[in-house]
Scaffold this motif. Structure first.
Motif, PDB file in Angstrom:
ATOM      1  N   LEU A 127      -8.563  -7.398  10.211  1.00 12.86           N
ATOM      2  CA  LEU A 127      -8.871  -7.224   8.790  1.00 12.86           C
ATOM      3  C   LEU A 127      -9.163  -5.754   8.517  1.00 12.86           C
ATOM      4  CD1 LEU A 127     -11.291  -9.942   7.376  1.00 12.86           C
ATOM      5  CD2 LEU A 127      -8.859  -9.659   6.940  1.00 12.86           C
ATOM      6  N   CYS A 128      -8.434  -5.208   7.551  1.00 10.62           N
ATOM      7  CA  CYS A 128      -8.626  -3.815   7.162  1.00 10.62           C
ATOM      8  C   CYS A 128     -10.000  -3.647   6.522  1.00 10.62           C
ATOM      9  CB  CYS A 128      -7.501  -3.448   6.213  1.00 10.62           C
ATOM     10  SG  CYS A 128      -7.908  -2.291   4.937  1.00 10.62           S
ATOM     11  N   GLU A 129     -10.777  -2.706   7.043  1.00  6.74           N
ATOM     12  CA  GLU A 129     -12.144  -2.585   6.543  1.00  6.74           C
ATOM     13  C   GLU A 129     -12.218  -1.936   5.160  1.00  6.74           C
ATOM     14  OE1 GLU A 129     -14.095  -0.460   9.656  1.00  6.74           O
ATOM     15  OE2 GLU A 129     -13.747   1.491   8.751  1.00  6.74           O
ATOM     16  N   HIS A 130     -11.097  -1.401   4.688  1.00  7.23           N
ATOM     17  CA  HIS A 130     -11.111  -0.798   3.350  1.00  7.23           C
ATOM     18  C   HIS A 130     -10.880  -1.826   2.253  1.00  7.23           C
ATOM     19  CE1 HIS A 130      -9.761   3.171   5.427  1.00  7.23           C
ATOM     20  NE2 HIS A 130     -11.066   2.960   5.538  1.00  7.23           N
ATOM     21  N   HIS A 131     -10.012  -2.802   2.520  1.00 13.95           N
ATOM     22  CA  HIS A 131      -9.642  -3.760   1.462  1.00 13.95           C
ATOM     23  C   HIS A 131      -9.953  -5.208   1.834  1.00 13.95           C
ATOM     24  CE1 HIS A 131      -6.959  -0.233   0.760  1.00 13.95           C
ATOM     25  NE2 HIS A 131      -7.232  -0.499  -0.516  1.00 13.95           N
ATOM     26  N   LEU A 132     -10.419  -5.434   3.054  1.00 11.62           N
ATOM     27  CA  LEU A 132     -10.613  -6.793   3.574  1.00 11.62           C
ATOM     28  C   LEU A 132      -9.317  -7.600   3.503  1.00 11.62           C
ATOM     29  CD1 LEU A 132     -14.140  -7.875   2.221  1.00 11.62           C
ATOM     30  CD2 LEU A 132     -13.557  -6.487   4.208  1.00 11.62           C
ATOM     31  N   GLN A 169     -11.724  -3.473  10.754  1.00  7.09           N
ATOM     32  CA  GLN A 169     -11.232  -2.345  11.528  1.00  7.09           C
ATOM     33  C   GLN A 169     -10.344  -1.420  10.714  1.00  7.09           C
ATOM     34  OE1 GLN A 169     -11.876  -1.265  14.395  1.00  7.09           O
ATOM     35  NE2 GLN A 169     -12.219  -2.864  15.907  1.00  7.09           N
ATOM     36  N   ILE A 170     -10.155  -0.207  11.217  1.00  6.90           N
ATOM     37  CA  ILE A 170      -8.958   0.546  10.870  1.00  6.90           C
ATOM     38  C   ILE A 170      -8.153   0.636  12.166  1.00  6.90           C
ATOM     39  CG2 ILE A 170     -10.022   1.844   8.972  1.00  6.90           C
ATOM     40  CD1 ILE A 170      -9.926   4.326  10.774  1.00  6.90           C
ATOM     41  N   GLN A 171      -6.861   0.799  12.027  1.00 10.58           N
ATOM     42  CA  GLN A 171      -5.991   0.639  13.197  1.00 10.58           C
ATOM     43  C   GLN A 171      -6.260   1.690  14.275  1.00 10.58           C
ATOM     44  OE1 GLN A 171      -1.861  -0.111  12.222  1.00 10.58           O
ATOM     45  NE2 GLN A 171      -1.207   0.587  14.249  1.00 10.58           N
ATOM     46  N   GLU A 172      -6.559   2.896  13.842  1.00 13.97           N
ATOM     47  CA  GLU A 172      -6.801   3.954  14.842  1.00 13.97           C
ATOM     48  C   GLU A 172      -8.019   3.610  15.702  1.00 13.97           C
ATOM     49  OE1 GLU A 172      -6.301   4.326  11.615  1.00 13.97           O
ATOM     50  OE2 GLU A 172      -5.248   6.178  11.108  1.00 13.97           O
ATOM     51  N   GLY A 173      -9.093   3.135  15.034  1.00 16.17           N
ATOM     52  CA  GLY A 173     -10.321   2.788  15.765  1.00 16.17           C
ATOM     53  C   GLY A 173     -10.073   1.626  16.712  1.00 16.17           C
ATOM     54  N   THR A 198       1.690  -4.049  10.423  1.00 16.99           N
ATOM     55  CA  THR A 198       1.944  -4.080   8.981  1.00 16.99           C
ATOM     56  C   THR A 198       0.595  -4.246   8.290  1.00 16.99           C
ATOM     57  OG1 THR A 198       4.073  -5.136   9.298  1.00 16.99           O
ATOM     58  CG2 THR A 198       3.058  -5.381   7.126  1.00 16.99           C
ATOM     59  N   HIS A 199       0.309  -3.381   7.349  1.00 13.74           N
ATOM     60  CA  HIS A 199      -0.947  -3.483   6.592  1.00 13.74           C
ATOM     61  C   HIS A 199      -0.636  -4.121   5.244  1.00 13.74           C
ATOM     62  CE1 HIS A 199      -3.679  -0.869   9.058  1.00 13.74           C
ATOM     63  NE2 HIS A 199      -2.502  -0.718   9.640  1.00 13.74           N
ATOM     64  N   THR A 200      -1.190  -5.300   5.009  1.00 17.44           N
ATOM     65  CA  THR A 200      -0.868  -5.964   3.737  1.00 17.44           C
ATOM     66  C   THR A 200      -1.451  -5.184   2.549  1.00 17.44           C
ATOM     67  OG1 THR A 200      -2.737  -7.468   3.985  1.00 17.44           O
ATOM     68  CG2 THR A 200      -0.584  -8.265   4.718  1.00 17.44           C
ATOM     69  N   CYS A 201      -2.482  -4.379   2.822  1.00 20.20           N
ATOM     70  CA  CYS A 201      -3.023  -3.567   1.717  1.00 20.20           C
ATOM     71  C   CYS A 201      -2.020  -2.502   1.295  1.00 20.20           C
ATOM     72  CB  CYS A 201      -4.362  -2.944   2.105  1.00 20.20           C
ATOM     73  SG  CYS A 201      -4.252  -1.706   3.389  1.00 20.20           S
ATOM     74  N   MET A 202      -1.035  -2.266   2.133  1.00 20.25           N
ATOM     75  CA  MET A 202      -0.025  -1.269   1.822  1.00 20.25           C
ATOM     76  C   MET A 202       1.322  -1.920   1.502  1.00 20.25           C
ATOM     77  SD  MET A 202       0.732   2.005   4.148  1.00 20.25           S
ATOM     78  CE  MET A 202       2.072   3.113   3.772  1.00 20.25           C
ATOM     79  N   LEU A 204       1.693  -5.280   0.317  1.00 18.40           N
ATOM     80  CA  LEU A 204       1.675  -6.282  -0.760  1.00 18.40           C
ATOM     81  C   LEU A 204       0.951  -5.810  -2.013  1.00 18.40           C
ATOM     82  CD1 LEU A 204       0.952  -9.530   1.287  1.00 18.40           C
ATOM     83  CD2 LEU A 204       3.145  -8.599   0.578  1.00 18.40           C
ATOM     84  N   ARG A 205       0.272  -4.683  -1.935  1.00 18.42           N
ATOM     85  CA  ARG A 205      -0.435  -4.151  -3.102  1.00 18.42           C
ATOM     86  C   ARG A 205      -0.339  -2.617  -3.042  1.00 18.42           C
ATOM     87  NH1 ARG A 205      -4.095  -1.120  -1.661  1.00 18.42           N
ATOM     88  NH2 ARG A 205      -4.808  -0.685  -3.771  1.00 18.42           N
ATOM     89  N   GLY A 206      -0.997  -1.969  -3.996  1.00 12.74           N
ATOM     90  CA  GLY A 206      -1.020  -0.501  -3.981  1.00 12.74           C
ATOM     91  C   GLY A 206       0.395   0.063  -4.021  1.00 12.74           C
TER      92      GLY A 206
HETATM   93  N1  LIG Z   1      -5.965   5.616   8.488  1.00 14.58           N
HETATM   94  C1  LIG Z   1      -5.961   4.345   8.079  1.00 14.58           C
HETATM   95  N2  LIG Z   1      -5.929   4.079   6.777  1.00 14.58           N
HETATM   96  C2  LIG Z   1      -5.905   2.791   6.407  1.00 14.58           C
HETATM   97  C3  LIG Z   1      -5.925   1.735   7.309  1.00 14.58           C
HETATM   98  N3  LIG Z   1      -5.895   0.570   6.619  1.00 14.58           N
HETATM   99  C4  LIG Z   1      -5.848   0.917   5.326  1.00 14.58           C
HETATM  100  N4  LIG Z   1      -5.862   2.256   5.186  1.00 14.58           N
HETATM  101  C5  LIG Z   1      -5.796   3.113   4.024  1.00 14.58           C
HETATM  102  O1  LIG Z   1      -7.070   3.266   3.476  1.00 14.58           O
HETATM  103  C6  LIG Z   1      -6.901   4.001   2.303  1.00 14.58           C
HETATM  104  C7  LIG Z   1      -7.981   3.701   1.324  1.00 14.58           C
HETATM  105  O2  LIG Z   1      -7.775   4.612   0.307  1.00 14.58           O
HETATM  106  P1  LIG Z   1      -8.551   4.611  -1.079  1.00 14.58           P
HETATM  107  O3  LIG Z   1      -7.923   5.661  -1.939  1.00 14.58           O
HETATM  108  O4  LIG Z   1     -10.010   4.691  -0.832  1.00 14.58           O
HETATM  109  O5  LIG Z   1      -8.263   3.145  -1.631  1.00 14.58           O
HETATM  110  P2  LIG Z   1      -7.157   2.645  -2.658  1.00 14.58           P
HETATM  111  O6  LIG Z   1      -7.382   3.243  -3.989  1.00 14.58           O
HETATM  112  O7  LIG Z   1      -7.125   1.153  -2.583  1.00 14.58           O
HETATM  113  O8  LIG Z   1      -5.833   3.261  -2.046  1.00 14.58           O
HETATM  114  P3  LIG Z   1      -4.317   2.776  -2.222  1.00 14.58           P
HETATM  115  O9  LIG Z   1      -4.035   1.850  -1.064  1.00 14.58           O
HETATM  116  O10 LIG Z   1      -3.541   4.070  -2.083  1.00 14.58           O
HETATM  117  O11 LIG Z   1      -4.156   2.107  -3.527  1.00 14.58           O
HETATM  118  C8  LIG Z   1      -5.495   3.640   1.817  1.00 14.58           C
HETATM  119  O12 LIG Z   1      -4.727   4.807   1.859  1.00 14.58           O
HETATM  120  C9  LIG Z   1      -5.005   2.656   2.862  1.00 14.58           C
HETATM  121  O13 LIG Z   1      -3.608   2.743   3.083  1.00 14.58           O
HETATM  122  C10 LIG Z   1      -5.955   2.047   8.690  1.00 14.58           C
HETATM  123  O14 LIG Z   1      -5.963   1.192   9.565  1.00 14.58           O
HETATM  124  N5  LIG Z   1      -5.967   3.364   9.021  1.00 14.58           N
END
Ligand SMILES: Nc1nc2c(ncn2[C@@H]2O[C@H](COP(=O)(O)OP(=O)(O)OP(=O)(O)O)[C@@H](O)[C@H]2O)c(=O)[nH]1
Ligand SMILES: [Zn+2]
Length: 238
Positions: A127-132, A169-173, A198-202, A204-206
């Protein structure tokens, strides 16, 4: 052993409630101790071994709020059990096993192996820690066993991947943590971990880049030497 069991049975019979409470207390102390001792503990940070009512309630309340925020009627029949389901699903996802790294790598085999071992395509999801939101893919692992030629069971490499993937997590960590755990656990001379996901936050959205994949790597020990690293890359990717 038989005498000990008889003794416990006797104690339980005579002082049952007290013994029960002491047993619970000891178990709790052991849990706390294990969680403190092992920064490598498999428990996702912040989650205890068994989700207690309070934790469950917090997640459920949060999910109810999210549903309300989405303009949903949380009392409609289809959503009635959703907060509980989500809480359980998250808990399950974040806490796959109680094993510590030490336990995972407890056993080793004297294979007199002084060459690189490679395991490819270990599927994982996290699970991506930025977007869950989930990210998922495969891990490729290579390690040069310890100087005494001991190797670990192959499945243990996959267990370590799962252990660290099942938390925010983030993938690098994630990649780095897996490499370090294998290095420590097997006393390897070198470890190389590569993850494709594949990051679904990238996807399927954004930015919605459906085909994009992310590759991360972590290189430790002898593989930081360029020749050795190239050897490992050839083994993994041809
Ligand atoms: N380095 C890294 N970035 C990640 C990972 N998972 C998600 N992200 C990125 O975390 C970033 C969060 O950026 P923010 O600008 O704070 O969030 P946001 O507005 O939702 O960003 P967008 O995805 O560009 O719409 C995004 O660029 C994601 O692609 C990961 O595993 N590693
Ligand atoms: Zn994300």
């Amino acid at each position: 052993m038989v005498r000990a069991l008889a003794w416990v049975t006797f104690l339980k019979r005579k002082y049952c409630p007290t013994v029960y409470h002491i047993t619970c207390l000891l178990k709790r102390i052991e849990d706390i101790h294990m969680n403190k001792k092992c920064s490598n503990s498999v428990y996702a940070p912040g989650l205890s071994a068994d989700m207690d009512e309070q934790q469950l309630q917090k997640i459920q309340d949060g999910v109810r709020l999210i549903l309300e925020g989405l303009g949903e009627d949380t009392a409609r029949s289809g959503l009635l059990d959703t907060p509980t389901r989500v809480a359980r699903a998250l808990h399950e996802f974040m806490q796959p096993t109680r094993l510590t790294n030490q336990t995972i790598f407890e056993k080793s085999f004297n294979a007199q192996c002084n060459d690189i071992v490679v395991v490819k395509n270990i599927a994982f999801s996290s699970l991506c820690e930025h977007h869950l939101l989930p990210f998922y893919g495969v891990a490729h692992i290579a390690y040069l066993p310890s100087a005494d030629g001991h190797v670990c069971g192959l499945s243990k490499l996959a267990r370590i991947v799962d252990k660290y993937a099942h938390r925010l997590q983030i993938q690098e960590g994630l990649t780095q943590q897996i490499a370090e755990a294998i290095m420590d656990g097997t006393h390897a001379q070198g470890v190389y971990v590569c993850m494709d996901a594949t990051h679904t936050c990238m996807s399927l959205r954004g930015v919605c880049k459906r085909e994009s994949t992310t590759r991360t790597q972590s290189t430790l020990g002898v593989f930081t030497n360029m020749d050795k690293k190239q050897e490992v890359m050839r083994l993994l990717f041809g």
